[in-house]
Design a protein around this motif. Structure first.
Motif, PDB file in Angstrom:
ATOM      1  N   GLN A  15      39.222  45.502  -5.974  1.00  0.00           N
ATOM      2  CA  GLN A  15      39.398  44.711  -4.746  1.00  0.00           C
ATOM      3  C   GLN A  15      38.104  44.516  -3.962  1.00  0.00           C
ATOM      4  OE1 GLN A  15      40.521  47.781  -5.336  1.00  0.00           O
ATOM      5  NE2 GLN A  15      40.753  49.028  -3.477  1.00  0.00           N
ATOM      6  N   ASP A  16      37.014  45.082  -4.458  1.00  0.00           N
ATOM      7  CA  ASP A  16      35.746  45.051  -3.730  1.00  0.00           C
ATOM      8  C   ASP A  16      34.948  43.778  -3.991  1.00  0.00           C
ATOM      9  OD1 ASP A  16      36.217  47.565  -2.628  1.00  0.00           O
ATOM     10  OD2 ASP A  16      35.261  48.596  -4.304  1.00  0.00           O
ATOM     11  N   GLU A  17      33.944  43.574  -3.124  1.00  0.00           N
ATOM     12  CA  GLU A  17      32.995  42.481  -3.293  1.00  0.00           C
ATOM     13  C   GLU A  17      31.588  43.034  -3.443  1.00  0.00           C
ATOM     14  OE1 GLU A  17      35.272  39.078  -0.570  1.00  0.00           O
ATOM     15  OE2 GLU A  17      33.454  40.057   0.187  1.00  0.00           O
ATOM     16  N   ALA A  18      30.788  42.336  -4.223  1.00  0.00           N
ATOM     17  CA  ALA A  18      29.382  42.699  -4.400  1.00  0.00           C
ATOM     18  C   ALA A  18      28.542  41.449  -4.161  1.00  0.00           C
ATOM     19  CB  ALA A  18      29.128  43.254  -5.796  1.00  0.00           C
ATOM     20  N   ILE A  19      27.485  41.591  -3.387  1.00  0.00           N
ATOM     21  CA  ILE A  19      26.628  40.450  -3.036  1.00  0.00           C
ATOM     22  C   ILE A  19      25.394  40.424  -3.923  1.00  0.00           C
ATOM     23  CG2 ILE A  19      25.208  39.421  -1.221  1.00  0.00           C
ATOM     24  CD1 ILE A  19      27.131  40.614   0.834  1.00  0.00           C
ATOM     25  N   ALA A  46      32.355  43.816 -14.912  1.00  0.00           N
ATOM     26  CA  ALA A  46      33.084  44.759 -15.762  1.00  0.00           C
ATOM     27  C   ALA A  46      34.025  45.642 -14.960  1.00  0.00           C
ATOM     28  CB  ALA A  46      32.109  45.620 -16.560  1.00  0.00           C
ATOM     29  N   THR A  47      33.728  45.855 -13.676  1.00  0.00           N
ATOM     30  CA  THR A  47      34.603  46.689 -12.832  1.00  0.00           C
ATOM     31  C   THR A  47      35.786  45.898 -12.290  1.00  0.00           C
ATOM     32  OG1 THR A  47      33.479  46.200 -10.740  1.00  0.00           O
ATOM     33  CG2 THR A  47      32.573  48.008 -12.091  1.00  0.00           C
ATOM     34  N   GLY A  48      35.711  44.560 -12.375  1.00  0.00           N
ATOM     35  CA  GLY A  48      36.748  43.715 -11.789  1.00  0.00           C
ATOM     36  C   GLY A  48      36.444  43.300 -10.364  1.00  0.00           C
ATOM     37  N   ALA A  49      35.338  43.788  -9.799  1.00  0.00           N
ATOM     38  CA  ALA A  49      34.964  43.409  -8.435  1.00  0.00           C
ATOM     39  C   ALA A  49      34.539  41.942  -8.399  1.00  0.00           C
ATOM     40  CB  ALA A  49      33.836  44.303  -7.927  1.00  0.00           C
ATOM     41  N   ARG A  50      34.622  41.334  -7.218  1.00  0.00           N
ATOM     42  CA  ARG A  50      34.274  39.919  -7.053  1.00  0.00           C
ATOM     43  C   ARG A  50      32.823  39.779  -6.623  1.00  0.00           C
ATOM     44  NH1 ARG A  50      34.461  35.264  -3.555  1.00  0.00           N
ATOM     45  NH2 ARG A  50      34.591  36.506  -1.652  1.00  0.00           N
ATOM     46  N   ILE A  51      32.103  38.869  -7.275  1.00  0.00           N
ATOM     47  CA  ILE A  51      30.705  38.628  -6.924  1.00  0.00           C
ATOM     48  C   ILE A  51      30.614  37.522  -5.876  1.00  0.00           C
ATOM     49  CG2 ILE A  51      28.479  37.784  -7.774  1.00  0.00           C
ATOM     50  CD1 ILE A  51      29.159  39.060 -10.461  1.00  0.00           C
ATOM     51  N   VAL A  52      29.862  37.812  -4.814  1.00  0.00           N
ATOM     52  CA  VAL A  52      29.564  36.824  -3.775  1.00  0.00           C
ATOM     53  C   VAL A  52      28.086  36.476  -3.922  1.00  0.00           C
ATOM     54  CG1 VAL A  52      29.423  36.371  -1.303  1.00  0.00           C
ATOM     55  CG2 VAL A  52      31.306  37.755  -2.215  1.00  0.00           C
ATOM     56  N   THR A  53      27.779  35.213  -4.194  1.00  0.00           N
ATOM     57  CA  THR A  53      26.386  34.821  -4.403  1.00  0.00           C
ATOM     58  C   THR A  53      25.804  34.150  -3.160  1.00  0.00           C
ATOM     59  OG1 THR A  53      27.009  32.694  -5.385  1.00  0.00           O
ATOM     60  CG2 THR A  53      26.670  34.553  -6.889  1.00  0.00           C
ATOM     61  N   ILE A  70      28.126  39.742   4.479  1.00  0.00           N
ATOM     62  CA  ILE A  70      28.729  41.076   4.432  1.00  0.00           C
ATOM     63  C   ILE A  70      30.079  41.057   5.141  1.00  0.00           C
ATOM     64  CG2 ILE A  70      28.481  43.488   5.178  1.00  0.00           C
ATOM     65  CD1 ILE A  70      25.401  43.011   5.035  1.00  0.00           C
ATOM     66  N   THR A  71      31.102  41.605   4.457  1.00  0.00           N
ATOM     67  CA  THR A  71      32.447  41.703   5.032  1.00  0.00           C
ATOM     68  C   THR A  71      32.948  43.133   4.871  1.00  0.00           C
ATOM     69  OG1 THR A  71      33.680  41.251   2.988  1.00  0.00           O
ATOM     70  CG2 THR A  71      32.867  39.333   4.226  1.00  0.00           C
ATOM     71  N   ALA A  72      34.166  43.354   5.335  1.00  0.00           N
ATOM     72  CA  ALA A  72      34.770  44.677   5.193  1.00  0.00           C
ATOM     73  C   ALA A  72      34.982  45.042   3.729  1.00  0.00           C
ATOM     74  CB  ALA A  72      36.098  44.728   5.950  1.00  0.00           C
ATOM     75  N   ARG A  73      34.978  44.037   2.830  1.00  0.00           N
ATOM     76  CA  ARG A  73      35.197  44.295   1.397  1.00  0.00           C
ATOM     77  C   ARG A  73      33.888  44.492   0.628  1.00  0.00           C
ATOM     78  NH1 ARG A  73      39.292  39.896  -0.909  1.00  0.00           N
ATOM     79  NH2 ARG A  73      39.093  41.271  -2.717  1.00  0.00           N
ATOM     80  N   THR A  74      32.771  44.313   1.290  1.00  0.00           N
ATOM     81  CA  THR A  74      31.478  44.456   0.613  1.00  0.00           C
ATOM     82  C   THR A  74      31.216  45.929   0.293  1.00  0.00           C
ATOM     83  OG1 THR A  74      30.594  42.559   1.825  1.00  0.00           O
ATOM     84  CG2 THR A  74      29.001  44.006   0.732  1.00  0.00           C
ATOM     85  N   ARG A  75      31.076  46.234  -0.999  1.00  0.00           N
ATOM     86  CA  ARG A  75      30.830  47.625  -1.417  1.00  0.00           C
ATOM     87  C   ARG A  75      29.510  47.786  -2.154  1.00  0.00           C
ATOM     88  NH1 ARG A  75      33.099  52.548  -0.531  1.00  0.00           N
ATOM     89  NH2 ARG A  75      33.466  52.991  -2.736  1.00  0.00           N
ATOM     90  N   MET A  76      28.860  46.658  -2.492  1.00  0.00           N
ATOM     91  CA  MET A  76      27.583  46.742  -3.189  1.00  0.00           C
ATOM     92  C   MET A  76      26.759  45.498  -2.899  1.00  0.00           C
ATOM     93  SD  MET A  76      26.846  47.214  -7.284  1.00  0.00           S
ATOM     94  CE  MET A  76      25.170  47.266  -7.926  1.00  0.00           C
ATOM     95  N   ILE A  77      25.449  45.707  -2.730  1.00  0.00           N
ATOM     96  CA  ILE A  77      24.483  44.619  -2.625  1.00  0.00           C
ATOM     97  C   ILE A  77      23.334  44.993  -3.549  1.00  0.00           C
ATOM     98  CG2 ILE A  77      22.957  43.293  -1.118  1.00  0.00           C
ATOM     99  CD1 ILE A  77      24.745  44.215   1.245  1.00  0.00           C
ATOM    100  N   ALA A  78      22.995  44.121  -4.492  1.00  0.00           N
ATOM    101  CA  ALA A  78      21.918  44.403  -5.444  1.00  0.00           C
ATOM    102  C   ALA A  78      20.820  43.358  -5.292  1.00  0.00           C
ATOM    103  CB  ALA A  78      22.443  44.408  -6.879  1.00  0.00           C
TER     104      ALA A  78
END
Length: 358
Positions: free
Chosen positions: A96-100, A115-122, A140-148
């Protein structure tokens, strides 16, 4: 019938662009001069006993931690930076997470995140490929769990100041912020000194580029002692091979070799950028060991003509904002001379200078 997870079935497979090709590899951002001679001698001294035992990374982690000015609890040696990215995804991302991600960038971030099923935000880079710091923070939102973020970025070679990156870290306290410093040695600025006070900050470094150890696959992931304890739980204790562990201290000790190589890269980078300016080709000033240049509609012809001359360069046309672009790695002085001569020759053959100035 056995089926892979949906997240895996929708992923694109990554294949090395060098597979099956021969020539001078100016397409993979490796140290084309090779590793230090001291490293090669150490490899030759390994015994059958050294190879037959399971590898233990603890001693090397202490050495690398001291080299980075950290404690051993703050670092984990990894099978290249790729595994470091994978470990962050495994430790922190859920479906359910998002990654930027800022695009264009290194392709493996998306693969491990998907691969984790998380959603990518570009978030697209700016037109000059500078980092869109405010836009990243706005995403960045409440669902953002990673920024690379790769800094300097690949394929653009552009970089953000450490102070700007720390704004992102502070704006996303509930997200793992990974700063990939694979090209640190070619840039010189880092956020690694902030990992002790920023609990959500992770920094990845590689020994594949400046140190010439790409074939041995070794990198390091650094963070706060608290978070690295979590990362260590999803890492195999035997993830780095015995040969890589044997030579890493030797590679770190030969800083003169690294400095000599960097000097040649910096000189080649300046000369290549000057050549593109002379030819009227648009390029992005680089802080890495490569230069991205817009060849235009004839980019495929350029790549093929370079390959006929025994030099491999990288097609980046399909990356966002990189239409008609080619990425070229710099090497040692001799290789750079050969590269510059070939680039000038090919541009003349394809009449690129005439078309740019027409």
């Amino acid at each position: 019938m056995l089926e892979a997870r949906d997240a895996v079935k929708t992923m694109k497979a990554y294949r090395s662009p060098s597979a099956g090709l021969t020539g001078l590899n100016m397409n993979m951002n490796e140290n084309t001069a090779g590793c230090s001679p001291r490293v090669f001698r150490k490899l030759a001294s390994l015994t059958a006993d050294d190879i037959s035992r399971y590898p233990h990374r603890d001693h090397d982690e202490e050495i690398v931690a001291r080299f980075l000015g950290l404690s051993s609890e703050q670092v984990v040696l990894t099978n290249g930076v790729d595994e470091g990215i994978h470990l962050i995804c495994e430790a922190y991302l859920r479906e359910q997470d998002e990654a930027i991600l800022v695009v264009p960038t290194f392709g493996m971030y998306a693969i491990y995140i998907q691969a984790t099923g998380a959603r990518i935000v570009t978030v697209p880079m700016r037109a000059d490929f500078s980092f869109p710091i405010d836009e990243i923070i706005a995403a960045i939102t409440a669902r953002t769990r990673m920024i690379a973020l790769a800094n300097p970025n690949n394929p653009s070679g552009t970089a953000a100041a450490p102070s700007e990156l720390l704004r992102i870290v502070e704006a996303a306290p509930n997200a793992a912020v990974l700063i990939d410093e694979a090209y640190f040695e070619f840039y010189g600025e880092s956020v690694i000194g902030s990992v002790s006070r920023c609990d959500n900050l992770f920094v990845a470094r590689t020994f594949s580029k400046a140190y010439g150890l790409a074939g041995l696959r070794i990198g390091v992931l650094a963070g706060s002692a608290n978070q690295m304890g979590m990362v260590r739980r999803v890492s195999s204790p035997y993830n780095v091979n015995a040969a890589a562990l044997a030579v890493l201290p030797v590679a770190l000790s030969d800083q003169q070799y690294v400095a000599d190589y960097l000097r040649q890269v910096f000189d080649g980078r300046l000369r290549l950028q000057s050549l593109f300016a002379e030819l009227g080709l648009h390029y992005w000033p680089s802080l890495a060991n490569f230069v991205l240049v817009r060849i235009g509609p004839q980019y495929r012809d350029f790549i093929e003509a370079m390959q006929r001359r025994g030099i491999l360069v990288r097609d980046r046309n399909s990356d966002p904002g990189c239409e008609g672009c080619v990425r070229i790695t710099l090497g040692n002085a001799e290789q750079n001379e050969r590269l510059l001569s070939a680039v000038r020759e090919v541009c003349t053959e394809l009449r690129l200078n005439e078309k740019v100035n027409a």
